[in-house]
Motif scaffolding. Structure first.
Motif, PDB file in Angstrom:
ATOM      1  N   ASN A  44       6.833  -0.782   8.866  1.00  0.00           N
ATOM      2  CA  ASN A  44       5.384  -0.645   8.703  1.00  0.00           C
ATOM      3  C   ASN A  44       4.906   0.772   8.965  1.00  0.00           C
ATOM      4  O   ASN A  44       4.102   1.318   8.208  1.00  0.00           O
ATOM      5  CB  ASN A  44       4.636  -1.625   9.614  1.00  0.00           C
ATOM      6  N   TYR A  71       3.744  -7.996   0.184  1.00  0.00           N
ATOM      7  CA  TYR A  71       3.532  -6.775   0.962  1.00  0.00           C
ATOM      8  C   TYR A  71       2.735  -5.747   0.160  1.00  0.00           C
ATOM      9  O   TYR A  71       2.124  -4.850   0.726  1.00  0.00           O
ATOM     10  CB  TYR A  71       4.875  -6.186   1.436  1.00  0.00           C
ATOM     11  N   THR A  74      -0.721  -5.465   1.421  1.00  0.00           N
ATOM     12  CA  THR A  74      -0.832  -4.631   2.614  1.00  0.00           C
ATOM     13  C   THR A  74      -0.842  -3.154   2.219  1.00  0.00           C
ATOM     14  O   THR A  74      -1.651  -2.370   2.711  1.00  0.00           O
ATOM     15  CB  THR A  74       0.341  -4.918   3.579  1.00  0.00           C
ATOM     16  N   GLU A  75       0.067  -2.775   1.322  1.00  0.00           N
ATOM     17  CA  GLU A  75       0.112  -1.386   0.855  1.00  0.00           C
ATOM     18  C   GLU A  75      -1.201  -0.999   0.184  1.00  0.00           C
ATOM     19  O   GLU A  75      -1.727   0.097   0.427  1.00  0.00           O
ATOM     20  CB  GLU A  75       1.275  -1.197  -0.118  1.00  0.00           C
TER      21      GLU A  75
END
Length: 191
Positions: A44, A71, A74-75
């Motif tokens: 992370n 993910y 999130t990015e």
């Protein structure tokens, strides 16, 4: 050249890998998790750090990019926090068709590249074309700032010489250790 963050869903790994090699061959520094993350490294933190250090991000959009728990979400959140205005900072590319209504407004606010030929070749061309414009705008901006600062310093020196230490509301000089500091319209310029 440029520092590029490459965001993609795992299902688009083959295309992302081809894009990584093509951009790296042109001397770009590309963050590609399969090559850029060392084994056992804190994942992370390295992602956040890489996004912040990048000049821009390429988003390979596909239905899997937007799937729950991906993910990529999130990015994308980190990218949006890093660059609240996406223009010139994100390059969304349709790797596979995505319904327009599931795209976040952040991505919709810029042109989304829909590839008609070879995805890697067309993406590299778009990136190279945009980098030429990005670098020239950056150079002009730096030159303008330099000219503006030089002009202000010259004007300050002339005005200071004329005033013979008389007080003017827009300019004053104080001693700061060994060098004078000129204050001019809320901007301090060190001589």
């Amino acid at each position: 050249m440029a520092k590029i963050f490459l965001s993609y869903a795992g299902e688009d790994l083959a295309v992302a890998q081809q894009l990584y090699y093509a951009l790296s061959k042109l001397s770009h520094q590309v963050f590609f998790d399969k090559k850029s993350l060392s084994h056992g490294a804190e994942y992370n933190f390295r992602i956040v750090e890489s996004i912040r250090e990048s000049d821009f991000a390429i988003l390979l959009l596909s239905p899997d990019f937007f799937s729950a728990g991906s993910y990529c979400q999130t990015e994308l959140k980190i990218i949006e926090e890093n660059w609240p205005i996406p223009e010139g900072r994100i390059f969304p590319i349709l790797a596979r068709d995505v319904p327009f209504d599931i795209l976040p407004d952040y991505i919709k606010s810029v042109t989304i590249l829909k590839i008609e030929g070879n995805l890697v070749a067309e993406t590299v061309k778009v990136i190279q074309d945009n980098l030429l414009g990005f670098k020239s705008r950056e150079t002009v901006s730096v030159k303008l700032k330099k000219i503006e600062v030089e002009w202000k310093l010259e004007a300050l020196d002339q005005k200071w010489a004329q005033t013979k230490k008389e007080y003017y509301p827009e300019i004053r000089c104080t001693k700061n250790e060994t060098r004078p500091v000129y204050f001019y319209r809320y901007v301090s310029v060190f001589a």
